[in-house]
Design a protein around this motif. Structure first.
Motif: not given
Lengths: 464, 142
Positions: B12, B14-20, B32, B35-37
């Motif tokens: 993933c 860094e800073g990519q909002k849809d992946q953690i 939260d 928006g996470i895919t």
């Protein structure tokens, strides 16, 4: 193994191991409900469980269904005790975090009554919190007992919260249906030959030759049964010349023959290292006694001093710090007089050759633990432990008596402790009761007075 | 379940909002998920099974429908457990041959307990089925 209905699944690894129960499950006269159907359901639920195969450490569950706890449930990762509430409904008292090893801990009751059909949902909560929170940095601190001890109420609160989530959000999918309990219960029925009309008991002590020994055997090796025409009989595998619990192939064949002839083909292995024949007709006791005696398996020492639980120790085990078999043999040799043995009465002596506690020394009235110091074998003696059975009282961890003893001193110490009991006891009082009544001091004094070699080298012994 | 080789996996960004990427001691319920895919879970060693519980909580408790990816010391022996706990993608450890993976997944399916994918235990699913009736009949025939 499969062809004879055995398997090795989850017998090692950091998973939920086999679920164990009482040797008299389903036949005990003091039974509240048969624990075997629930034990089997728990076994099936835990087998190949996707989430709980890589826990911080191994995990063992025990369940009893009788008033008397004969399965040492307080010493398991989870101990379950079947009981009925005031409305007559069946439920379980749930203990978590018991165990032996280098850090002995007694289980904590986290639920005093859980409805029986909720047990899988509840176990899921207990194990999930352990999987998330249990320590993985140190193998000696990874068992659930350490977590429960360290977190206390916080662990209990988390389990309750998780259980509530399973009930409300997951909608309790593992609530056991009555039909499922019925299906599994149907696997645990008395053998056909032991139901319906059985020969009535005319003379229960129709004694064969040696009346005195037979009477003693009836007292120690024969237990009451739910069916008044049946008995549960323990074959004693505690005899001179054999390690405790050892059986040769021929002796196992003989035991199988006795099971076929007298016990509807069933035997049970006990955690006390003996075999139980659970379906013996009372009218056949004299004949069974005669055959068992000829096989050398009818010694009337069940629950007595020489019925010791002993691990294989340094003779066999690469983990051991000391040998245990020569010590148990020396103690047994000293107490071969059956009059004396019966006079001493029921006493739990357990022995482990290292701190892993396979010989359950922590739960013994008199515990013996082998320790290593500078390549030499030493033995710690503990007093007043309890497995939680009716004989032993509330579960308790044995307390160490002073510095370690040499191998040669151990039988002397045991004798000194037992002599103290015999001179102190009230009429009819068991060893553990005398010990509790008068306290450990006189027993400690006697034990320390029995020192010979370690008395002359107190420093070395103290360090051992 | 999708199996991918170690060299086909991209961590993933860094800073990519849809992946953690979630550490295995984190509580997924604190996330939260809006928006996470894709969520990457960690197996630092195959014997460290914390991510199984994380995956279960994400998939079952929180109803997360995106990708849950197993990373780290992922062997084919654990693929069935991963799939049943809610993982949808597994990145095999470097050097592990993927060709035997499917055989693992096909090996056995008669599980007793429910899981993150098949929620109901066998007895609940079976209660109304013909197979259950046949099993009862088989037992009765003993």
């Amino acid at each position: 193994l499969a062809s004879v209905h055995l398997h090795g699944i989850q017998t090692s690894g950091n998973c939920i191991r086999n679920t164990t129960s009482d040797e008299r499950a389903g036949i005990a006269a003091d039974e509240i409900a048969d624990p075997r159907p629930l034990a089997e359901i728990i076994r099936q639920w835990s087998t190949l469980h996707p989430e709980f195969a890589f826990l911080p450490r191994k995990f063992k569950i025990a369940i009893v269904g009788a008033t008397d706890d004969r399965a040492a449930t307080a010493w398991h990762d989870i101990g379950l005790h079947v009981l009925k509430n005031e409305a007559g409904e069946v439920g379980l008292r749930v203990m978590v975090g018991g165990g032996m090893g280098r850090t002995p801990v007694l289980g904590t009751v986290i639920r005093s009554f859980l409805p029986w059909d909720q047990i899988l949902n509840y176990l899921e909560a207990v194990v999930r919190v352990y999987n998330r929170w249990g320590r993985r940095d140190n193998i000696y601190k990874a068992r659930i007992k350490i977590l429960v001890k360290a977190e206390g109420q916080r662990y209990i609160d988390e389990v309750e919260a998780e259980y509530q989530q399973i009930l409300t959000v997951d909608r309790a999918p593992h609530t056991i249906a009555q039909a499922e309990l019925d299906r599994v219960t149907a696997c645990f029925v008395p053998p056909a030959s032991r139901t319906g009309p059985l020969p009535a008991l005319t003379n229960p002590v129709a004694a064969p030759v040696d009346d005195k020994e037979y009477t003693r055997w009836l007292k120690q090796n024969v237990a009451a049964h739910q069916n008044p025409l049946l008995r549960s009989v323990t074959l004693s595998f505690k005899r001179l010349g054999y390690s405790p619990g050892d059986a040769t192939g021929d002796q196992l064949e003989l035991s199988a023959h006795l099971a076929d002839r007298y016990s509807a083909g069933e035997t049970r292995v006990t955690h006390d290292q003996n075999l139980v024949l659970p379906w013996v007709r009372a009218d056949e006791l004299p004949a069974l006694y005669a055959e068992a005696k000829q096989a050398g398996l009818a010694r009337s020492n069940i629950r007595l001093l020489t019925d010791m639980i002993v691990c294989p120790g340094g003779d066999f085990c690469s983990l051991a710090n000391a040998r245990s078999l020569p010590i148990s043999e020396a103690i047994s040799q000293r107490y071969q007089d059956m009059d004396e043995l019966h006079d001493i009465g029921e006493v739990d002596v357990h022995m482990s050759g290292c701190i892993n506690s396979c010989g359950h020394h922590h739960s013994a009235h008199i515990g013996i633990l082998g320790v290593d110091k500078d390549g030499q074998e030493w033995y710690q003696i503990t007093l007043a432990g309890s497995d939680g059975s009716a004989l032993s009282g509330a579960p308790a961890i044995g307390k160490v008596v002073g510095p370690s003893f040499s191998a040669a001193e151990v039988p002397e110490v045991i004798e000194a402790v037992l002599d103290t009991y015999r001179s102190t006891r009230n009429s009819g009082e068991a060893f553990i009761d005398t010990l509790r009544r008068v306290g450990q001091d006189p027993f400690k004094l006697a034990a320390n007075a029995a020192r010979t070699s370690t008395a002359r080298a107190p420093k070395a012994a103290a360090e051992a | 379940m999708k199996i991918i080789a170690a060299n086909a996996h991209t961590a993933c960004a860094e800073g990519q909002k849809d992946q953690i990427s979630l550490a295995n001691d984190a509580d997924p319920r604190a996330l939260d998920l809006a928006g996470i895919t894709r969520i990457d879970l960690q197996f630092p060693k195959f014997t460290d099974g914390r991510a199984f519980s994380q995956a279960f909580l994400l998939r079952r408790r929180l109803g997360f429908t995106g990708e849950i990816r197993a990373t780290g010391d992922v062997l084919i022996d654990q693929l069935v457990q991963m799939q049943r706990s809610g993982f949808s993608v597994a990145v095999l450890r470097e050097g592990v041959d993927a060709s035997a993976a499917q055989r693992q997944l096909d090996r056995f399916e008669g599980f007793y307990q429910g899981d993150a994918v098949h929620v109901e235990p066998h007895f609940a699913e079976a209660e109304n089925s013909a197979a259950y009736g046949a099993e009862l009949a088989r037992q009765d025939s003993y």
